[in-house]
Design a protein around this motif. Sequence first.
Motif, short mmCIF file in Angstrom:
data_model
loop_
_atom_site.label_atom_id
_atom_site.label_comp_id
_atom_site.label_asym_id
_atom_site.label_seq_id
_atom_site.Cartn_x
_atom_site.Cartn_y
_atom_site.Cartn_z
N TYR A 121 -5.90 5.11 -2.59
CA TYR A 121 -5.56 5.94 -1.44
C TYR A 121 -4.04 6.15 -1.40
CZ TYR A 121 -5.94 8.20 3.06
OH TYR A 121 -5.88 9.14 4.05
N SER A 122 -3.65 6.99 -0.47
CA SER A 122 -2.25 7.32 -0.21
C SER A 122 -1.54 7.89 -1.43
CB SER A 122 -1.49 6.12 0.35
OG SER A 122 -0.49 6.61 1.21
N ARG A 130 2.75 10.71 12.61
CA ARG A 130 3.51 9.79 11.77
C ARG A 130 3.81 10.37 10.40
NH1 ARG A 130 -1.87 7.05 12.38
NH2 ARG A 130 -2.87 7.07 10.34
N ASP A 131 4.39 9.53 9.56
CA ASP A 131 4.65 9.82 8.14
C ASP A 131 5.65 10.96 7.92
OD1 ASP A 131 2.60 7.97 8.06
OD2 ASP A 131 1.14 9.28 7.09
N ILE A 152 -3.18 13.43 2.29
CA ILE A 152 -4.28 12.52 1.96
C ILE A 152 -5.29 12.48 3.10
CG2 ILE A 152 -3.01 11.08 0.33
CD1 ILE A 152 -2.45 9.13 2.68
N ASN A 154 -2.14 -3.36 8.77
CA ASN A 154 -1.36 -2.38 9.54
C ASN A 154 -0.64 -3.00 10.72
OD1 ASN A 154 -1.81 -0.04 8.05
ND2 ASN A 154 -3.88 0.14 8.87
N TRP A 202 5.62 1.87 9.55
CA TRP A 202 4.62 2.57 8.74
C TRP A 202 5.30 3.65 7.90
CZ3 TRP A 202 -0.55 3.48 11.91
CH2 TRP A 202 -1.12 2.23 12.18
N SER A 203 4.46 4.49 7.28
CA SER A 203 4.93 5.35 6.18
C SER A 203 6.05 6.33 6.50
CB SER A 203 3.75 6.18 5.70
OG SER A 203 3.27 5.69 4.51
N LEU A 205 5.01 -0.01 1.94
CA LEU A 205 4.56 -0.78 3.10
C LEU A 205 4.04 -2.10 2.55
CD1 LEU A 205 2.66 1.76 5.38
CD2 LEU A 205 5.11 1.26 5.23
N GLU A 257 2.27 13.92 9.88
CA GLU A 257 0.84 13.94 10.21
C GLU A 257 0.68 14.12 11.71
OE1 GLU A 257 -1.09 10.20 9.39
OE2 GLU A 257 -2.93 10.79 10.41
N GLU A 262 -3.01 12.99 6.34
CA GLU A 262 -1.91 12.04 6.41
C GLU A 262 -0.86 12.31 5.32
OE1 GLU A 262 -3.44 8.13 7.97
OE2 GLU A 262 -4.73 8.39 6.23
N TRP A 265 0.86 -1.19 0.00
CA TRP A 265 0.00 0.00 0.00
C TRP A 265 0.89 1.24 0.00
CZ3 TRP A 265 0.61 -3.57 3.70
CH2 TRP A 265 0.82 -3.18 5.03
N ASP A 266 0.91 2.12 1.00
CA ASP A 266 1.69 3.36 0.90
C ASP A 266 3.05 3.10 0.26
OD1 ASP A 266 -0.36 4.00 2.77
OD2 ASP A 266 0.89 5.56 3.65
C1 FRU Z 1 -1.83 6.26 5.10
C2 FRU Z 1 -1.47 5.66 6.42
C3 FRU Z 1 -0.27 6.35 6.99
C4 FRU Z 1 0.34 5.28 7.83
C5 FRU Z 1 0.03 4.05 7.03
C6 FRU Z 1 -0.27 2.84 7.81
O1 FRU Z 1 -2.31 5.36 4.20
O2 FRU Z 1 -2.55 5.69 7.32
O3 FRU Z 1 -0.59 7.51 7.68
O4 FRU Z 1 1.69 5.51 8.02
O5 FRU Z 1 -1.07 4.33 6.25
O6 FRU Z 1 -0.60 1.80 6.98
#
Ligand code: FRU
Length: 445
Positions: free
Chosen positions: A369-370, A214-215, A319, A105, A139-140, A85, A232, A303, A61-62
């Motif tokens: 997303y992301s 995060r991020d 996002i 997650n 995570w991201s 991720l 974020e 995010e 994903w991200d």
């Molecule tokens: C965005 C998010 C990030 C986080 C990650 C966790 O898609 O929520 O903020 O780091 O995904 O999966």
Amino acid sequence: MNAISSRILEQNAAVRRVLPKYRSSRWTIADALKVRTDDPTTTMPVIDYNFPAMSNDVMIWDSGTLRDMHMRTVTYKGWFVLWSLAVDKIDKTNAKIYDEWHSRNDRAYIGYWYSADGVEWTWGGRLFQTSADLRPWEWSGSLVMREGTENTVDMFYTSVGAPDGNSVPAVCSGTIHADEKGVWFEGFSASTEMFKADGVHYANASEDAYFDFRDPQPFINPGDGELYTLFEGNVPGMRGQFVVGSDEMGHVPPGYVVDAGAKYGAAAIGIARCVSNWRKGNYSRWELMPALVTALGVNDQTERPHFVFKDGLTYLFTISHHSTYTGKSTGPDGVYGFVSEKGIFGPYKPLNSSGLVLGNPSSQPYSTYSHFVDAQGYVQSFIDTIPAAGQDAESPETYRIGGTLAPTVRLVLDGDRTFLTEVHDYAQVFAQAAWPASLAYDVRT
Ligand code: FRU
């Protein structure tokens, strides 16, 4: 060193310690009232139910391209590189994938891909050694070539999964290598924490059980040559006790009444400045600064914030979800944005008046997303779920899970407006520079 030059050094250090003063900009309820789903200039293309998957073994994903500190996507020795991720697919039957995807997650790790053409990707596996993990999940963040080095790479990421609920921006460093067969990484054996939510500039766990922190997305500010990071966050204060007043409402129509639930929206786009010797690779000390943009009364999550610097304007993208809007405000999952004419500290106004830059179409509300907008306007995102034609988008019986990258699209950024103009291949990456041709410092002192 003589007395005069040491005094000059001290003065320079003192100047650097003075942080810029500014007020947080606002994404108001009135701005969000202008959000329009399905406007063709701000809507992601409909994605084919039969989209191709990048891998049968992992779901991702991200994601983000290898970049430099000026937000430019770079190649290394001719190779395109992406981090993602990821979770390994345990069971490939459809029913199981539902659980695996929706619990991802809690097992996320950072892996990487490489590609000769920016279209066909080979999975390289995990980036970090297990000794780098401060907490169970990764995570991201962002994968960045270190200025002034041939092949040192820093992965800024979020260390998550502690029993106390804390998530902490952290950095782990290594080197990138490539030959004619592919790309690999070495090092990445230890992580350093960057900073924690302090409850003063940004909400922490004791103020808000749902706080986000995060991020990390570091960059060199073209305005002062210093290293900062976006991240974020949430507005500091006790959850549910905010007052949504006229500043948060903006220019609402006559008779507009704020919904009681609006106060649960407290998203903040965070920024911190690095005050350790980052030019020598020390990212251990950062000073938290007031949020650049807050969404109090509008939305609880902004995010993965990141910048594009273009035509003397500063574009700030983030996002957000349909489900994190609060009160009567609403909008699609997608990427939102703000623009400043005066550099990174604003003031910012929402792009396209509303803030919406690219939302999912109402026929596929969870398609992507992301989103990450790069310096050339190319936008990557991952596929979440795609319903079969005409079927219920909410039902696992009728949607197909993604776990792979969506078609790359391109935006034209025209002052304070954005337009979707191009749709490219699934997972396609366009590079802007070849490392290490661009390794020279670009730092004003
Ligand atoms: C965005 C998010 C990030 C986080 C990650 C966790 O898609 O929520 O903020 O780091 O995904 O999966």
